[in-house]
Write an enzyme that holds these catalytic residues in place. Structure first.
Site, PDB file in Angstrom:
ATOM      1  N   CYS A 165      48.042  56.278  59.330  1.00 53.96           N
ATOM      2  CA  CYS A 165      47.032  55.847  60.295  1.00 53.96           C
ATOM      3  C   CYS A 165      47.440  56.163  61.742  1.00 53.96           C
ATOM      4  O   CYS A 165      47.634  57.309  62.100  1.00 53.96           O
ATOM      5  CB  CYS A 165      46.746  54.363  60.082  1.00 53.96           C
ATOM      6  SG  CYS A 165      45.181  53.798  60.782  1.00 53.96           S
ATOM      7  N   HIS A 166      47.613  55.140  62.604  1.00 57.77           N
ATOM      8  CA  HIS A 166      48.019  55.358  63.988  1.00 57.77           C
ATOM      9  C   HIS A 166      49.541  55.445  64.140  1.00 57.77           C
ATOM     10  O   HIS A 166      50.047  55.650  65.246  1.00 57.77           O
ATOM     11  CB  HIS A 166      47.496  54.224  64.883  1.00 57.77           C
ATOM     12  CG  HIS A 166      46.010  54.229  65.073  1.00 57.77           C
ATOM     13  ND1 HIS A 166      45.131  53.752  64.126  1.00 57.77           N
ATOM     14  CD2 HIS A 166      45.237  54.657  66.107  1.00 57.77           C
ATOM     15  CE1 HIS A 166      43.888  53.879  64.567  1.00 57.77           C
ATOM     16  NE2 HIS A 166      43.920  54.422  65.760  1.00 57.77           N
TER      17      HIS A 166
END
Length: 231
Positions: A111-112
């Site tokens: 994800c991030h």
């Protein structure tokens, strides 16, 4: 016997971590026989989130300033927006991550999470994926971004979002089982080569362009000493 029996796997996270991206890989590591440990900038507990809503809290096993990559066999970097955004401003956290690449140890990020890799100049020359909004950050840092469920690049495992967790968890266990990957050290080698180029271009137009460009090479981050707490 599990695929990673007895291997110590570090999970680096702080407040704002996307809970499922912490708990699902954690469970996968335990089920494969590994020993997960939660590392964070501070001792105590961290706050998990389900998107933008508070979820559970998790006890920290060790502060990152007291942790060393040499003591672990692999690293997991969960996502969530606030979690990696905070970690990338912490020199100890970035230095801890860099240590895994220096030693060729596998790293799994989702994800991030790749924001911390970008901060450490660790994606240059590597292929990976992430949450789509990080695409330009990764490309500007010299990485190759692809839109795939899970990407494995010689010890670096990456996925885009919680929906990818089954594939992500399966691949991270495989890479942890394989152990060290020479490809991981390429991130450090490429960063060092970029630094050499930068030093040799001090007075050139290329140097001026590099200063103005978001992909300008820089020195790999190193951990700063942190005073130990009194017993």
């Amino acid at each position: 016997m599990g695929a990673i029996d007895g291997k110590r796997i570090a999970f680096l996270a702080t407040d704002g971590v996307e809970q499922v991206e912490l708990t699902e890989p954690w469970k996968a590591v335990e089920e494969a026989g590994g020993k997960p440990e939660l590392i964070s900038p501070e001792e105590g507990e961290i706050q998990g989130f389900n998107h933008d809503e508070k979820a559970d809290t998790f006890k920290v096993d060790r502060a990152v300033g007291e942790a060393n990559a040499a003591d672990y066999d692999g690293l997991v970097l969960p996502g969530g927006v606030a979690n990696p955004d905070n970690l990338r401003t912490d020199d100890d956290a970035v230095g801890f991550i860099t240590g895994f690449f220096e030693e060729g140890k596998p790293v799994a990020v989702i994800c991030h999470g790749p924001w911390t890799l970008v901060e450490g100049d660790l994606v240059r020359g590597r292929k990976l994926t992430s949450w789509p909004s990080l695409k330009k950050d990764i490309e500007n840092a010299g990485g190759e971004w692809v839109d795939e469920e899970v990407v494995v690049d010689g010890g670096l495992v990456s996925s885009r979002k919680p929906d990818d967790l089954p594939a992500f968890c399966s691949k991270l266990v495989e890479e942890f089982a394989e152990g060290r990957h020479e490809r991981q050290t390429a991130s450090i080698t490429v960063a060092a080569s970029s630094s050499t180029w930068r030093a040799s271009s001090t007075s050139s137009p290329a140097r001026a362009f590099a200063r103005a460009s978001s992909w300008a090479p820089r020195e790999p981050r190193r951990r700063r000493p942190r005073p130990r707490r009194a017993p």
